[in-house]
Design an enzyme around this catalytic site. Structure first.
Site, PDB file in Angstrom:
ATOM      1  N   HIS A 187       8.676   2.860   9.273  1.00 24.24           N
ATOM      2  CA  HIS A 187       8.454   1.974  10.416  1.00 24.24           C
ATOM      3  C   HIS A 187       7.230   2.465  11.192  1.00 24.24           C
ATOM      4  CE1 HIS A 187       9.379  -0.875  13.545  1.00 24.24           C
ATOM      5  NE2 HIS A 187       9.138   0.072  14.430  1.00 24.24           N
ATOM      6  N   LEU A 201      19.056  -1.598  13.299  1.00 25.95           N
ATOM      7  CA  LEU A 201      17.683  -1.892  12.882  1.00 25.95           C
ATOM      8  C   LEU A 201      16.715  -0.825  13.410  1.00 25.95           C
ATOM      9  CD1 LEU A 201      15.724  -4.002  11.565  1.00 25.95           C
ATOM     10  CD2 LEU A 201      15.513  -4.997  13.850  1.00 25.95           C
ATOM     11  N   MET A 243      10.374  -6.864   4.861  1.00 23.75           N
ATOM     12  CA  MET A 243      10.496  -7.447   6.201  1.00 23.75           C
ATOM     13  C   MET A 243      11.702  -8.377   6.305  1.00 23.75           C
ATOM     14  SD  MET A 243       8.061  -5.773   7.452  1.00 23.75           S
ATOM     15  CE  MET A 243       7.557  -6.401   9.038  1.00 23.75           C
ATOM     16  N   THR A 268      20.366   2.798   8.454  1.00 26.94           N
ATOM     17  CA  THR A 268      21.760   2.560   8.839  1.00 26.94           C
ATOM     18  C   THR A 268      21.853   1.111   9.328  1.00 26.94           C
ATOM     19  OG1 THR A 268      21.357   3.271  11.101  1.00 26.94           O
ATOM     20  CG2 THR A 268      22.109   4.973   9.544  1.00 26.94           C
ATOM     21  N   LEU A 286      18.745  -6.419   7.186  1.00 26.86           N
ATOM     22  CA  LEU A 286      19.829  -6.258   6.207  1.00 26.86           C
ATOM     23  C   LEU A 286      21.155  -6.073   6.937  1.00 26.86           C
ATOM     24  CD1 LEU A 286      17.751  -3.861   3.976  1.00 26.86           C
ATOM     25  CD2 LEU A 286      18.461  -6.182   3.335  1.00 26.86           C
ATOM     26  N   SER A 323       0.830  -1.214   0.000  1.00 16.97           N
ATOM     27  CA  SER A 323       0.000   0.000   0.000  1.00 16.97           C
ATOM     28  C   SER A 323       0.864   1.264   0.000  1.00 16.97           C
ATOM     29  CB  SER A 323      -0.980   0.003   1.184  1.00 16.97           C
ATOM     30  OG  SER A 323      -0.293   0.148   2.399  1.00 16.97           O
TER      31      SER A 323
HETATM   32  C1  GAR Z   1       3.625  -0.778   6.730  1.00 20.74           C
HETATM   33  O1  GAR Z   1       2.670  -0.529   7.712  1.00 20.74           O
HETATM   34  C2  GAR Z   1       5.014  -0.429   7.222  1.00 20.74           C
HETATM   35  O2  GAR Z   1       4.997   0.632   8.132  1.00 20.74           O
HETATM   36  C3  GAR Z   1       5.435  -1.711   7.875  1.00 20.74           C
HETATM   37  O3  GAR Z   1       4.925  -2.714   7.047  1.00 20.74           O
HETATM   38  C4  GAR Z   1       3.717  -2.271   6.458  1.00 20.74           C
HETATM   39  C5  GAR Z   1       3.751  -2.582   4.985  1.00 20.74           C
HETATM   40  O4  GAR Z   1       2.529  -2.275   4.411  1.00 20.74           O
HETATM   41  N1  GAR Z   1       6.852  -1.796   7.963  1.00 20.74           N
HETATM   42  C6  GAR Z   1       7.486  -2.392   8.959  1.00 20.74           C
HETATM   43  O5  GAR Z   1       6.920  -2.933   9.890  1.00 20.74           O
HETATM   44  C7  GAR Z   1       8.997  -2.357   8.867  1.00 20.74           C
HETATM   45  N2  GAR Z   1       9.595  -2.677  10.123  1.00 20.74           N
HETATM   46  P1  GAR Z   1       2.384  -2.142   2.837  1.00 20.74           P
HETATM   47  O6  GAR Z   1       3.026  -3.402   2.252  1.00 20.74           O
HETATM   48  O7  GAR Z   1       0.905  -2.131   2.612  1.00 20.74           O
HETATM   49  O8  GAR Z   1       3.067  -0.887   2.401  1.00 20.74           O
END
Ligand code: GAR
Length: 228
Positions: free
Chosen positions: A121, A156, A102, A153, A105, A25
């Site tokens: 995040h 994490l 997810m 960086t 790295l 999204s």
């Molecule tokens: C998002 O809410 C993003 O903030 C989170 O994953 C979701 C991906 O949604 N990211 C993390 O948790 C990274 N640590 P999307 O695939 O619909 O963009």
């Protein structure tokens, strides 16, 4: 003559590679901003570590080249990171955008893209690094929760913040309702950060974020939303 070539050089769109693992999204928000003429970027590729995710369909629908590198097909993190780096670099990006990617790295990877890789995040960093951020914010009795866009960086969820949007936590919220409210903000602030970068206004300098020539406070630009 010189002026013309300088002008055309400055008009070259910023080449962006987006990494995803799921629904995409945030990728869609970038695609929509591009289509609306709001972002001087070219989305040159979308790379996923999972096949069959909605984000890949979104990219294909927008005619963006896609690639899948399934981490399960690699012996270890080093080998996966190296292959991913090679794949990303084959598209010659100016900016790499982690949008729900997810995977952890390694430092070799994050150093290679230092100052030109963003992550989003779902928390008001430095609070709630890691997973299950919405439930943890509820359990901690927070009054506000939110989302951070930051430079990546080696630490994490620890790189310098660019922009944060906060939302109120209200009576009756559960992780799902809170995630929905936070995601509405994600789709606003991620294109905004990418726009600043593409316009040459955003830099990471000595581990800090600089916007329009000014160093930002540790939490980045603050956006407060009372949207329910
Ligand atoms: C998002 O809410 C993003 O903030 C989170 O994953 C979701 C991906 O949604 N990211 C993390 O948790 C990274 N640590 P999307 O695939 O619909 O963009």
């Amino acid at each position: 003559m010189i002026q013309t070539s300088l002008k055309s050089a400055s008009l070259k769109p910023t080449r962006v590679v987006v990494l995803i693992s799921g629904s995409g999204s945030n990728l869609q928000a970038l695609i929509d901003s591009c289509h609306a003429g709001e972002l001087p970027i070219e989305l040159v590729a979308v790379i996923s570590n999972r096949a069959d995710v909605l984000g890949l369909t979104r990219a294909q629908d927008a005619n963006i080249p896609t690639a899948v590198l399934d981490h399960k097909n690699f012996a270890d993190r080093e080998t996966f990171d190296r292959a991913l780096m090679q794949k990303i670099d084959s598209y010659q990006p100016d900016l790499v955008v982690l949008a729900g990617f997810m995977r952890i790295l390694l430092a070799t990877f994050t150093q290679h893209y230092e100052g030109r890789m963003f992550n989003i995040h779902p928390s008001l960093l430095p609070k709630f690094q890691g997973l299950h951020t919405h439930q943890r914010a509820l359990d901690a009795g927070e009054k506000h929760h939110g989302v951070t866009v930051h430079f990546v960086t080696a630490e994490l969820d620890g790189g310098p913040a660019i922009v944060q949007a906060s939302v109120p936590i209200v009576a009756g919220d559960d992780a799902k309702s809170l995630a929905k409210r936070v995601q509405q903000q994600e789709h606003i602030i991620y294109p905004l950060a990418v726009k600043w970068f593409a316009e040459g206004k955003l830099k990471m300098i000595e581990g800090k974020t600089q916007l329009k020539g000014e160093l930002l406070p540790a939490a980045g630009v603050q956006i407060h939303s009372d949207t329910l």
